[in-house]
Design an enzyme around this catalytic site. Structure first.
Site, PDB file in Angstrom:
ATOM      1  N   GLY A  11       0.848  -1.202   0.000  1.00 15.74           N
ATOM      2  CA  GLY A  11       0.000   0.000   0.000  1.00 15.74           C
ATOM      3  C   GLY A  11       0.880   1.247   0.000  1.00 15.74           C
ATOM      4  NE  ARG A  78      -1.936  -4.820  -0.843  1.00 13.79           N
ATOM      5  CZ  ARG A  78      -1.559  -3.941   0.069  1.00 13.79           C
ATOM      6  NH1 ARG A  78      -0.367  -4.035   0.614  1.00 13.79           N
ATOM      7  NH2 ARG A  78      -2.350  -2.956   0.447  1.00 13.79           N
ATOM      8  CG  ASP A 109       4.637  -7.362   7.215  1.00 12.21           C
ATOM      9  OD1 ASP A 109       3.967  -6.902   6.263  1.00 12.21           O
ATOM     10  OD2 ASP A 109       4.149  -8.071   8.111  1.00 12.21           O
ATOM     11  CB  THR A 131       3.442   0.303   5.888  1.00  9.40           C
ATOM     12  OG1 THR A 131       2.120   0.042   6.379  1.00  9.40           O
ATOM     13  CG2 THR A 131       4.418  -0.050   6.990  1.00  9.40           C
ATOM     14  CG  ASP A 133      -0.954  -0.774   7.958  1.00 11.27           C
ATOM     15  OD1 ASP A 133      -1.737   0.165   7.735  1.00 11.27           O
ATOM     16  OD2 ASP A 133      -0.932  -1.821   7.273  1.00 11.27           O
ATOM     17  CG  ASP A 135       2.370  -3.413   9.893  1.00 10.46           C
ATOM     18  OD1 ASP A 135       3.229  -2.633   9.421  1.00 10.46           O
ATOM     19  OD2 ASP A 135       1.674  -4.160   9.177  1.00 10.46           O
ATOM     20  NE  ARG A 177      -2.088  -5.099   5.524  1.00  8.10           N
ATOM     21  CZ  ARG A 177      -2.511  -5.381   4.284  1.00  8.10           C
ATOM     22  NH1 ARG A 177      -3.241  -6.442   4.067  1.00  8.10           N
ATOM     23  NH2 ARG A 177      -2.212  -4.600   3.275  1.00  8.10           N
TER      24      ARG A 177
HETATM   25  O1  F6P Z   1      -1.028  -1.471   4.502  1.00  8.48           O
HETATM   26  C1  F6P Z   1      -1.644  -0.245   4.315  1.00  8.48           C
HETATM   27  C2  F6P Z   1      -3.116  -0.415   4.166  1.00  8.48           C
HETATM   28  O2  F6P Z   1      -3.702   0.833   3.901  1.00  8.48           O
HETATM   29  C3  F6P Z   1      -3.825  -1.096   5.351  1.00  8.48           C
HETATM   30  O3  F6P Z   1      -4.060  -0.201   6.408  1.00  8.48           O
HETATM   31  C4  F6P Z   1      -5.061  -1.615   4.688  1.00  8.48           C
HETATM   32  O4  F6P Z   1      -5.602  -2.711   5.375  1.00  8.48           O
HETATM   33  C5  F6P Z   1      -4.558  -2.042   3.337  1.00  8.48           C
HETATM   34  O5  F6P Z   1      -3.409  -1.269   3.072  1.00  8.48           O
HETATM   35  C6  F6P Z   1      -5.537  -1.873   2.223  1.00  8.48           C
HETATM   36  O6  F6P Z   1      -4.934  -2.318   1.082  1.00  8.48           O
HETATM   37  P1  F6P Z   1      -5.609  -2.219  -0.356  1.00  8.48           P
HETATM   38  O7  F6P Z   1      -5.629  -0.774  -0.723  1.00  8.48           O
HETATM   39  O8  F6P Z   1      -4.737  -3.023  -1.234  1.00  8.48           O
HETATM   40  O9  F6P Z   1      -6.971  -2.783  -0.185  1.00  8.48           O
END
Ligand code: F6P
Length: 349
Positions: A11, A78, A109, A131, A133, A135, A177
């Protein structure tokens, strides 16, 4: 080393462009040519069938102008197939074809796992924790987290203003997340009275009880901040049964969500109205805060400095306001420690 590459993966997060700019400036300083890899690890796989569309020399002049912009100039994605060894070998062949001898990976990660595998295949790689998050426990803050929290704070304040005007509670869902840090920090920063996160088991009845107690004390404009991952640690609740029994249209098998939580709380606490707002991508698409921009600047520089000294297999982080680096594998082994004191404080005061 004469040529290195940079990619953003997972993301997007505020500060990714600032980090790309820092990598570009530092590469120029160390007299390294720099390849920008498009669409995360996908760019290493030459999916567009012309390697130069996926990996192209980054023009410093262009990159200088994007540092303060949200998003990522290199695009991001991704790349699930990067888990396959033969796919990674193809990526390494393409890097060799382009003369790329080291790589900076800006991502979370999952991206670090890919970076570690590339190191095993002989490509020195440095990770920058991009990120929102927060995390990645080896670093105090990930790149983008501070901006995401500031974005939530500004939105939650606006929601609290209208909650106040209408004397009604609000459910506000934030990202993260499986990590509750954005929720916790934004709740603490805005004076929100209830927060739920994936790290702590909770139930709708507990939240309703707390909300009722606050209402009894005269607070009918409570903010309930919900981390998007909090549903995974919630006591099961019969959403369909409860709502249909109370005359609300609902579909069998419907799962809990922020709008449904608002409806349930409204009924359980006898409120005239309770609304939900999902803040979503506004948290990712912000201009980076001063904190994130300067973190990106230092991190990008350190990443290139390490590569130019022949050091790979490391990640950059921040501790006590100072930038540092450590081996990727050690970083990925670090355990998270959730701030339970802050969580209890928000939910009890
Ligand atoms: O990892 C960043 C993030 O924004 C998370 O907070 C969220 O769960 C995820 O990406 C959403 O990803 P996508 O935009 O691929 O649905």
């Amino acid at each position: 080393m004469r040529r290195i590459g940079v990619l953003t993966s997972g993301g997007d997060s505020p500060g990714m462009n600032a980090a790309i700019m820092a990598v570009a400036r530092s590469a120029a300083y160390h007299e390294l040519s720099l390849i920008g890899v498009k669409h995360g690890y996908n760019g290493l796989l030459c999916k567009s069938h012309n390697i130069h569309d996926d990996m192209a020399e980054l023009d410093l002049d262009t990159v200088l102008d994007i540092a303060d912009q949200p998003g990522t100039y290199l695009r991001t994605a991704r790349c699930v197939e990067f888990k396959q060894p033969e796919v990674r070998e193809r990526a390494v062949e393409n890097l060799h074809k382009m003369g790329v001898e080291g790589l900076v990976v800006i991502g979370g990660d999952g991206s670090y796992q890919g970076a570690m595998r590339l190191c095993e295949l002989g490509i020195p790689t440095i990770g920058i924790p991009g990120t929102i998050d927060n995390d990645l426990p080896y670093t105090e803050m990930t790149l983008g987290y501070d901006t995401a929290v500031n974005s939530c704070v500004s939105d939650i304040r606006a929601i609290r203003a209208t909650s106040r005007s209408h004397d009604r509670p609000a459910v506000i869902e934030v990202m993260g997340r499986h990590c509750g840090d954005i929720a916790l920090k934004s709740a603490a920063s805005t004076g929100a009275e209830i927060v739920v996160v994936p790290e702590v088991h909770w139930s709708i009845d507990q939240v309703a009880e707390r909300l009722n107690a606050l209402i009894a004390r005269g607070n009918n404009r409570v903010s309930v901040v919900v981390a998007e991952g909090a549903w995974e640690n919630m006591e099961p609740f019969d959403v369909y049964g409860f709502l249909t029994a109370n005359g609300v249209q609902c579909y069998p098998g419907e799962v809990i969500s922020s709008p449904r939580l608002a409806s349930i709380l409204k009924l359980k606490c006898g409120m005239v109205e309770a609304r939900a707002t999902i803040l979503g991508y506004t948290q990712r698409g912000q201009h980076p805060s001063a904190y994130d921009s300067s973190f990106a600047f230092e991190a990008g520089n350190l990443a290139v400095k390490l590569l130019s000294n022949g050091i790979g297999n490391q990640v950059v982080g921040i501790k006590d306001g100072r930038i540092f680096y450590m081996p990727i594998a050690d970083a990925l082994r670090c355990k998270r420690s959730f701030n339970m004191e802050l969580y209890n404080l928000i939910n009890s005061l």
